[in-house]
Design a protein around this motif. Sequence first.
Motif, short mmCIF file in Angstrom:
data_model
loop_
_atom_site.label_atom_id
_atom_site.label_comp_id
_atom_site.label_asym_id
_atom_site.label_seq_id
_atom_site.Cartn_x
_atom_site.Cartn_y
_atom_site.Cartn_z
N CYS A 23 11.82 6.89 1.98
CA CYS A 23 10.50 7.08 2.69
C CYS A 23 9.98 5.60 2.87
CB CYS A 23 9.55 7.80 1.92
SG CYS A 23 8.03 8.00 2.63
N ASN A 24 10.34 5.16 3.98
CA ASN A 24 10.27 3.39 3.99
C ASN A 24 9.49 2.98 5.45
OD1 ASN A 24 12.09 3.91 6.16
ND2 ASN A 24 13.68 2.99 5.07
N GLY A 25 9.08 4.06 6.16
CA GLY A 25 8.11 3.96 7.20
C GLY A 25 8.82 3.25 8.49
N GLY A 36 2.96 8.55 9.31
CA GLY A 36 3.49 7.13 9.37
C GLY A 36 2.50 5.95 9.23
N GLY A 37 2.98 4.63 9.69
CA GLY A 37 2.09 3.65 9.40
C GLY A 37 1.45 3.31 10.70
N LEU A 38 0.33 2.59 10.88
CA LEU A 38 -0.31 2.03 12.12
C LEU A 38 0.23 1.11 13.03
CD1 LEU A 38 -3.25 2.86 13.57
CD2 LEU A 38 -3.91 0.63 12.33
N GLY A 39 0.28 1.14 13.97
CA GLY A 39 0.67 0.20 14.98
C GLY A 39 2.48 0.11 14.97
N THR A 40 2.81 -1.24 14.48
CA THR A 40 4.25 -1.59 14.40
C THR A 40 4.81 -0.95 13.09
OG1 THR A 40 3.88 -3.55 13.15
CG2 THR A 40 4.10 -3.75 15.52
N GLY A 41 3.86 -0.51 12.27
CA GLY A 41 4.33 0.29 11.07
C GLY A 41 4.69 -0.94 9.98
N SER A 42 4.17 -2.30 10.28
CA SER A 42 4.79 -3.21 9.35
C SER A 42 4.12 -3.08 7.83
CB SER A 42 4.60 -4.75 9.91
OG SER A 42 3.07 -4.74 10.01
N THR A 43 2.85 -2.72 7.92
CA THR A 43 2.09 -2.67 6.51
C THR A 43 2.70 -1.64 5.65
OG1 THR A 43 0.13 -3.47 7.52
CG2 THR A 43 -0.02 -2.48 5.34
N PHE A 44 3.19 -0.59 6.27
CA PHE A 44 3.60 0.87 5.56
C PHE A 44 5.23 0.18 4.88
CE2 PHE A 44 5.35 5.33 6.17
CZ PHE A 44 6.02 5.17 4.78
N GLN A 45 6.04 -0.41 5.82
CA GLN A 45 7.33 -1.18 5.69
C GLN A 45 7.25 -2.13 4.60
OE1 GLN A 45 9.50 -1.71 9.15
NE2 GLN A 45 8.39 -0.04 10.24
#
Length: 339
Positions: A23-25, A36-45
């Motif tokens: 579960c890495n986004g 998921g993560g917002l936008g590019t998902g970079s914060t989640f990742q």
Amino acid sequence: MSEDYRSIARERMKGHCRVCPACNGRACVGEVPGMGGLGTGSTFQNNYEALAQVTLNMTALHDVKVPDTGVTILGMNLKVPALAAPIGGVSFNMTAAVSEDDYIEAVLGGCEAAGTVGCSGDGVPPFIIDAAEKGLKSHPGIPFVKPWEGAELFEKIDRMMACKPLALGMDVDAAGLVSLREMGRPVAPMTVHELTRVIEHVHRQDCAFIVKGIMTPRDAEKAVAAGADAIVVSNHGGRILDHCPGTADVLPRIAAALRGRVPIIVDGGVRSGVDVLKMLALGADAVFIGRPVCVAAIGGGLDGVRIYFEGIRTQLAQAMLLTGVGTVGDINPELLFQG
């Protein structure tokens, strides 16, 4: 958690979550609503990667035989320093196959059965807070409210306080949910003065207050100055602001700034008991776990959540055994490999 629960969750969560092996986004970039993560998902990742990059010093030459994973936080005696994070909105974020009531019952009841504590969330559809109220009348827990503008804030606080919670929290970073303002239910950032007023209101009812959404030492200091009894280092799971650092990266600075004045809880990318150990070694006193608990609750109900946290406890005990620490209080930065 049993693979059967994950399989059931994968089927029930189609269109919302893929229940990935990691579960890495990466597979759910931009899927908000959803998991998921917002936008590019970079914060989640970044949350996931920052914690994954932390490594441990292994040792089997010591006198620890049976590690004790228990901890006391804000007067709560927990069998494991891991709690279920406050998450609501099952129908539009997770699945249409499980009701909000059943989800909260699974989270709060499963945590209680595992010897830990679950949190409830808040949101615009009234069924979210209705389910929280119902669940908190049956199980111990910690409700979280959003930083609403106007009378709604104190109305919801008092409604939750009537449930006699173990503590009450606010995810101040929910101020970034601009969609709520568009729906006529605005949330907003808070000044220290405004937050102090809220905390004093809760303290007058003899209840501890937790501020969630802290990502800098400066904000940690502000929360303590306002009277917070604990803070949660969190970027809302990468769901409100793109391009933030991972919580594991900012945690040590925040812990150094607070110097033990209040308990620090952290979330973001915690997936196992080993991850719990890492976060504690980085400076936390306990962790919140979000998405994996959602999967456990949707796939296995109350028993799924119980089994998940019992697994976290077992994994933490094994990690403590192989890093030479007998109690949670013995966990320190020396366990971390410094290359």
